[in-house]
Every structure is written in C-alpha cells, then in structure tokens.
Scaffold this motif. Sequence first.
Motif, PDB file in Angstrom:
ATOM      1  N   CYS A 195       0.818  -1.216   0.000  1.00  0.00           N
ATOM      2  CA  CYS A 195       0.000   0.000   0.000  1.00  0.00           C
ATOM      3  C   CYS A 195       0.849   1.261   0.000  1.00  0.00           C
ATOM      4  O   CYS A 195       0.554   2.234   0.720  1.00  0.00           O
ATOM      5  CB  CYS A 195      -0.941   0.007   1.209  1.00  0.00           C
ATOM      6  SG  CYS A 195      -2.270  -1.205   1.112  1.00  0.00           S
ATOM      7  N   ASP A 196       1.901   1.268  -0.809  1.00  0.00           N
ATOM      8  CA  ASP A 196       2.764   2.454  -0.869  1.00  0.00           C
ATOM      9  C   ASP A 196       2.021   3.668  -1.403  1.00  0.00           C
ATOM     10  O   ASP A 196       2.445   4.808  -1.190  1.00  0.00           O
ATOM     11  CB  ASP A 196       3.989   2.177  -1.744  1.00  0.00           C
ATOM     12  CG  ASP A 196       4.931   1.161  -1.104  1.00  0.00           C
ATOM     13  OD1 ASP A 196       4.817   0.970   0.124  1.00  0.00           O
ATOM     14  OD2 ASP A 196       5.751   0.572  -1.824  1.00  0.00           O
ATOM     15  N   ASP A 197       0.913   3.448  -2.126  1.00  0.00           N
ATOM     16  CA  ASP A 197       0.157   4.568  -2.677  1.00  0.00           C
ATOM     17  C   ASP A 197      -0.940   5.049  -1.726  1.00  0.00           C
ATOM     18  O   ASP A 197      -1.748   5.900  -2.090  1.00  0.00           O
ATOM     19  CB  ASP A 197      -0.470   4.178  -4.008  1.00  0.00           C
ATOM     20  CG  ASP A 197      -1.466   3.022  -3.875  1.00  0.00           C
ATOM     21  OD1 ASP A 197      -1.343   2.255  -2.890  1.00  0.00           O
ATOM     22  OD2 ASP A 197      -2.353   2.906  -4.742  1.00  0.00           O
ATOM     23  N   ALA A 198      -0.974   4.489  -0.508  1.00  0.00           N
ATOM     24  CA  ALA A 198      -2.006   4.888   0.450  1.00  0.00           C
ATOM     25  C   ALA A 198      -1.903   6.370   0.745  1.00  0.00           C
ATOM     26  O   ALA A 198      -0.809   6.922   0.924  1.00  0.00           O
ATOM     27  CB  ALA A 198      -1.869   4.083   1.733  1.00  0.00           C
ATOM     28  N   LEU A 199      -3.060   7.015   0.794  1.00  0.00           N
ATOM     29  CA  LEU A 199      -3.144   8.447   1.071  1.00  0.00           C
ATOM     30  C   LEU A 199      -3.829   8.649   2.418  1.00  0.00           C
ATOM     31  O   LEU A 199      -4.943   8.157   2.633  1.00  0.00           O
ATOM     32  CB  LEU A 199      -3.926   9.150  -0.033  1.00  0.00           C
ATOM     33  CG  LEU A 199      -3.425   8.945  -1.469  1.00  0.00           C
ATOM     34  CD1 LEU A 199      -4.387   9.597  -2.464  1.00  0.00           C
ATOM     35  CD2 LEU A 199      -2.025   9.526  -1.627  1.00  0.00           C
ATOM     36  N   TRP A 200      -3.161   9.361   3.310  1.00  0.00           N
ATOM     37  CA  TRP A 200      -3.673   9.608   4.656  1.00  0.00           C
ATOM     38  C   TRP A 200      -4.018  11.082   4.821  1.00  0.00           C
ATOM     39  O   TRP A 200      -3.275  11.953   4.372  1.00  0.00           O
ATOM     40  CB  TRP A 200      -2.630   9.262   5.717  1.00  0.00           C
ATOM     41  CG  TRP A 200      -2.138   7.848   5.731  1.00  0.00           C
ATOM     42  CD1 TRP A 200      -1.130   7.315   4.973  1.00  0.00           C
ATOM     43  CD2 TRP A 200      -2.619   6.797   6.577  1.00  0.00           C
ATOM     44  NE1 TRP A 200      -0.945   5.998   5.280  1.00  0.00           N
ATOM     45  CE2 TRP A 200      -1.846   5.645   6.274  1.00  0.00           C
ATOM     46  CE3 TRP A 200      -3.607   6.702   7.543  1.00  0.00           C
ATOM     47  CZ2 TRP A 200      -2.032   4.421   6.908  1.00  0.00           C
ATOM     48  CZ3 TRP A 200      -3.806   5.500   8.189  1.00  0.00           C
ATOM     49  CH2 TRP A 200      -3.033   4.370   7.880  1.00  0.00           C
ATOM     50  N   THR A 201      -5.113  11.332   5.476  1.00  0.00           N
ATOM     51  CA  THR A 201      -5.401  12.681   5.956  1.00  0.00           C
ATOM     52  C   THR A 201      -5.671  12.556   7.452  1.00  0.00           C
ATOM     53  O   THR A 201      -6.665  11.957   7.867  1.00  0.00           O
ATOM     54  CB  THR A 201      -6.622  13.305   5.262  1.00  0.00           C
ATOM     55  OG1 THR A 201      -6.395  13.316   3.843  1.00  0.00           O
ATOM     56  CG2 THR A 201      -6.852  14.733   5.751  1.00  0.00           C
TER      57      THR A 201
ATOM     58  N   LEU B 263      -8.245   7.212   5.255  1.00  0.00           N
ATOM     59  CA  LEU B 263      -7.268   6.404   4.529  1.00  0.00           C
ATOM     60  C   LEU B 263      -7.867   6.001   3.190  1.00  0.00           C
ATOM     61  O   LEU B 263      -8.973   5.459   3.142  1.00  0.00           O
ATOM     62  CB  LEU B 263      -6.918   5.151   5.349  1.00  0.00           C
ATOM     63  CG  LEU B 263      -6.145   4.041   4.626  1.00  0.00           C
ATOM     64  CD1 LEU B 263      -4.765   4.528   4.212  1.00  0.00           C
ATOM     65  CD2 LEU B 263      -6.039   2.803   5.523  1.00  0.00           C
TER      66      LEU B 263
ATOM     67  N   SER C 113      -1.489  15.704   5.559  1.00  0.00           N
ATOM     68  CA  SER C 113      -1.489  14.648   4.535  1.00  0.00           C
ATOM     69  C   SER C 113      -0.186  13.852   4.560  1.00  0.00           C
ATOM     70  O   SER C 113       0.900  14.413   4.758  1.00  0.00           O
ATOM     71  CB  SER C 113      -1.668  15.262   3.137  1.00  0.00           C
ATOM     72  OG  SER C 113      -2.908  15.946   3.058  1.00  0.00           O
ATOM     73  N   TYR C 114      -0.331  12.528   4.350  1.00  0.00           N
ATOM     74  CA  TYR C 114       0.817  11.644   4.317  1.00  0.00           C
ATOM     75  C   TYR C 114       0.577  10.606   3.223  1.00  0.00           C
ATOM     76  O   TYR C 114      -0.563  10.337   2.834  1.00  0.00           O
ATOM     77  CB  TYR C 114       1.011  10.921   5.658  1.00  0.00           C
ATOM     78  CG  TYR C 114       1.141  11.851   6.844  1.00  0.00           C
ATOM     79  CD1 TYR C 114       2.380  12.339   7.227  1.00  0.00           C
ATOM     80  CD2 TYR C 114       0.014  12.239   7.573  1.00  0.00           C
ATOM     81  CE1 TYR C 114       2.509  13.189   8.325  1.00  0.00           C
ATOM     82  CE2 TYR C 114       0.128  13.081   8.666  1.00  0.00           C
ATOM     83  CZ  TYR C 114       1.374  13.559   9.032  1.00  0.00           C
ATOM     84  OH  TYR C 114       1.495  14.398  10.112  1.00  0.00           O
ATOM     85  N   THR C 115       1.678   9.985   2.763  1.00  0.00           N
ATOM     86  CA  THR C 115       1.590   8.944   1.747  1.00  0.00           C
ATOM     87  C   THR C 115       2.402   7.741   2.188  1.00  0.00           C
ATOM     88  O   THR C 115       3.493   7.884   2.739  1.00  0.00           O
ATOM     89  CB  THR C 115       2.128   9.444   0.391  1.00  0.00           C
ATOM     90  OG1 THR C 115       1.410  10.612  -0.003  1.00  0.00           O
ATOM     91  CG2 THR C 115       1.965   8.380  -0.685  1.00  0.00           C
TER      92      THR C 115
ATOM     93  N   ALA D 109       2.164   5.901   8.358  1.00  0.00           N
ATOM     94  CA  ALA D 109       2.311   7.347   8.526  1.00  0.00           C
ATOM     95  C   ALA D 109       2.513   7.636   9.999  1.00  0.00           C
ATOM     96  O   ALA D 109       2.017   6.902  10.865  1.00  0.00           O
ATOM     97  CB  ALA D 109       1.083   8.081   7.996  1.00  0.00           C
TER      98      ALA D 109
END
Length: 648
Positions: free
Chosen positions: A115-121, A146, A126-128, A132
């Motif tokens: 899940c290296d493309d996971a996007l976190w808020t 997520l 924001s984190y990737t 995170a």
Amino acid sequence: MADYKTSAAFEEEVAPLSGASPAVAAPATSGSLKKAALALSAVGGFVAVVGGARAYAAPKPALAAVPSAHFAVSNEYTATRGLVGDGRLKWEHIVEPHRATTFTALVDGEPCGACDDALWTIDGSSYTGATAQHAFERAGLHDVSLVVPSEDIAYETTVMSKWVRREIRDLSAHDRERFLNALHTLWFTDTATGQLAFNSTKYKGAEYFIRKHLYGAASTECDHWHDNAGLMTHHMAFTLELEQSLQAINADISVPYWEYSLDAQIYGTSWQDSFIFGEGYFGEASPTNVEHTVATGRWAYTPIMANAREYSNITNQWGLLRSPWNQDPVPYVQRHKKILGDGNYQPTFPGCSDFDEAFTTTSFSTITPYLNGLTHGPVHLMIGGQWHQNSSGAERFWANEESNFLLMSKVLWRHGFVRCDDTCTEGETDLKDCTCTCPAEYLERFTPYEILTTETGILHWLSSYSLGKVYYDAADELYHIAGYTKEQEMKAWGAVYEAMCDPGWTGEMFTSGAPADPVFFVIHTTAERFLWTRILNSLEAPEKWPFDQTWGYDHDVSTPSDYGEVCHWEGVEGTLKLPTCNKATCAGHNENDVLPFGDFISGEDDAWPYYTNKKFWKMMQPTSEKLPYTYDTFSYPWCSDLGYDWSA
C-alpha cells in the motif's frame, strides 16, 4: 507473579537525562505489525490485540468479498504493552497528544505491505505510504481518513486523543526523567517566574498548590477536601491542574501513578526500601538526620516557603507555608517513619486485601471512605510521621492508635481550645515557647472532662482506641477509666487534655500541607485508576458488580477526621471566644458545591469559571470524552495472583 516486574527490576536508579525531546519511534516492521495489528472487518468490529490484551469485541463477518481497509495505531508503549485501557474503553483508537503515533494501513485486517500509494489525511495533515506518523497537538476527537487507490478502498473514522497516565516504574527512562525534572522545576521556580519563563498562565509553582490544599484542608471551620464525598473530585481536579502546569514545561507529560499495593507485595515490612524512595525518584522514606529531611538526590533540602504570611492566610507560627498546628521550624520537607515515638503506624503499605474491601462496596457513598482511609490515608501517615511531642502520662489511653492523636488534637483546634496564634521569630523565640497551647482561661469555664465530652466529643473516639482502658457506663452516663478512682480519673482527663494541646511536629505528608512533598502527586492517580476499574466493571457486568453513583455520604464516626461538624469563627479570631460548632455538612462535599478549579478545557464554557462536584464527577468518568487524560491499564495481576477476582 504474572507479567509484572519483581523487586530486582527496581534496584538500579535511572541516570538523569538531558532535556532533549524524545526520539520519534521508527515505524514497526511488517513482521511486528502482524503481531500488533487489530483484526478488523469491513463493518468495523475488532478483536484484538497488541501485546496480548484480551478481546474486546468479536469481528463481524464481511458484507461482501471485497477488500476492506482499516488501520492500526501504535506508539513506543502500545507496541509492547497493548491497547490503552486494555481495550475496555469505548474508543476504538486512542492516541496521545505530543507523542508520535504510527498509523499502519490494514487490508482485510492484515498490514498492507503493497500500500505504498495509500493516502492519509490525519487531523488535516497529509501523508503517503503504508504507514504514517503523526503527533496530535491537543486532546479530543480527530478525523482520520485512509484511501488506497491500488486496492480501490477507503476508510475514515475518528480517533480519541488523551494523555495516558502510566505506572511510574513502567515509564521509559526518558519519560520518567522528563516528569521528575519538570516536577522539580515546580518546586524551585515560583509561579510568577515560571509563567514568564514558559509563557503560560497554566504554569503554577509548588507554593500555589501547597496554599490551595491548605485553604481546603486547614480551614478552622472544617475540612472541605477530605473525609467525604468531595475527596476524589477535589484531588483529581487538583492533580489535573498540576498536570497542566507540568505540560506548560513539556507538553507530552502526564502524571504517573505509583502502585504501592504492588510494593506491599514486593517489599512487605521493608516498605522503606521501595524503589520510589531511591535518589533518582523521590528520596529516602525516613531520613535519619536530626531534621528528618531528605539530604541527597534531586529532592535534597526541598524548601518550605518561608515568610509566607503575605502570600497565604494560613501558615504556622514561624511563617512557614505549613499547617497552623504544625509548629516545626525546619524550612524543608520532612519525613519520619514513626508516629509519636516508637509507634510504627502500620507495617506495610495498603495491599490487595485492603483494596478488595473497597472493591466489594456497591456505591459511590460507600467506597469513598475506603478511598480516603484504608487504601490511601495510611500512605500519607507512613511517610509523614509525627514527633517532638511530649504525651507522657496520656499515651497509654490510645494504645496502638497513635495516628488518631493528631486527628483528635485537630478537633480541639477547630473547636477553639487549641490555639496556635503567636508569632515566632527565628533567632529570637525559643523552641519551647513556640508551640500550640490551650489557654488556661478555658479551664476556668470548663473541666477537662467537659471539654473532652460535651464540648468536643473526643472521649467517644478515645474510648474506642483505649482497648478497654476507657469505657462508657450507660448507668451513670459517664466515661470512666478502668481501675481508677474518681480523683485519679480527674487527673487523667487533665493529662489527656494537656497532651492534645500540643500536637508537636509533623512530616508534610501527615498534614494539610502534604503537597509540599512531591510524592503526594503520584498516589491520588493510583486511587482514581482503582475507582475507574470499579466503574468499568459496573458498566461491563452490572449484575456482578452493581455500583450506584448517586452522590451521598457514609460518615465514618469511628474516626475523628469525619465528625460531621462545622465550626463558625465569625468574630472569634484574635480573641479567646469559642466558635459555634454544629452538626452540618462541610462545604465542598455536597453535589452542587463549587470546586476551586476550572478552565481545564479550552472552550469549555459550561464549567467556567469553576466546576461543581456534580460536573467534575461527570467529567472524570472513564467514558468521558471531555476529560483530557486516561490510564494505560486496569489490570492488577499481583492481586489476581493472590486470588482476588476483580474481573468483569
């Protein structure tokens, strides 16, 4: 013993650390995450658990055969010790302010290595990546989302942020030093200086806390903070105020608790050998020097504020910030293992059996006396001690109940018979001339027997402590002394009265100036964690552990610390008039009485400027979303090993 430390683990003192910020914990490896991750389903049920904590709820079956996204949270403590609160708290995720939290993406309940493309808020940041790290800046609920594009899944929820209070021996060396160093700062940096230095009005020096406790407990009318229903609300608000003062120095600090019931099992009658009295912690339990003050380590010669009369309406005769009946002139915190000569108060700290008595109570009103007395009070007395008092000729009447001497003397003081009003000056006043006394004029109006009975009721308690030496005869409705003639009794009553007129010198922890001893602040958190455990049991298993939280009192008339009277001193101070004392509930113990505490939570308007007992009791529940702190665990494995069953 189960998964807790043995005494050998506490022998080595921690070395002081610098004030540097703690390093951010590295993200966990995939292998360790599999051990630590929560097992979660698409509909958010979870089972559990980091560090082997018990399951909280069974996972629900997935609604469809599609991947489900979730996440796990961990930090340097939970990665090895398990979920905060053992999974017994109502929030699925608990994080800590100002402490790095690692978020790990989960797919179908497993760490997602792809899940290296996971996007976190996270709280707006924001984190990737599959993991995170984020440090929250405040307590309360925070939004987390997520999105994993490669898996075409997403998840969003809230996490609860609270400072976590941990057992002091379980803190990392770094965190323990940060706490103790910050606490030390409070004792050596006054309020005005500290507020400028740390740019925060939340900062309060030790003198502020000592005075506040004196005003609550050393009032001439009654004790507003102890012995009844206001005990826990006052002391937990007091601890929170101290905690926020420490956080003005280092925002990640929380006040730990000291489980002395574990020490009772580890050290037994050698309680003075407890790790807590090491130089790296709080210093020796009973200093052997003539002044009874800690002389080595970080707390060596911890000062008592001198020339305090302009700062506080309550001081001792030397102008020290002490209880008015404690005429000790030594300007340092003092401790002594004995009470009145050769009387050791009790051989060991309150243990599991004492806590079990409290645990089996079924209401707020019935558990409060235990929290005040059996499970908590002895620690104060054992560390404080009492000396420099000549009670020869009278001490035989209270036998092994030396601890109640001071309590009975305070009853005389509140009723006006004991006076400690003279001003003493160092270098000018002889020690023998600076003591509390009973003015001779009172013996022109009352006999000693009348003072000890109709005026104060002291013989009620004295007879119960005398092992039959003093008894009440219902036939003539008088107290007598076994084997004494009437003339001998009259002389004995005079000796008892005279002895109680001078309570002598007392270590800080055995007085209303107890917060002067820094160890004070790690024993009330112990009481609250225990109370929370009892409340949680009542919520999880109400039939097995019923607990009525209705506000109320259960007066313990066997002790002179709770005698249910209020003495009114209007127009009395500075004269030899006596106050009017009548049966009443002391202000501070009623449900709607106002506490001298407020402004704990930014924007909390309904508690401004002060909380009532009712409002703070509601806020200090383990389920409260407003309370900014919680506890790491509600487990007592050392008590379980002894056969005590506190399971829900």
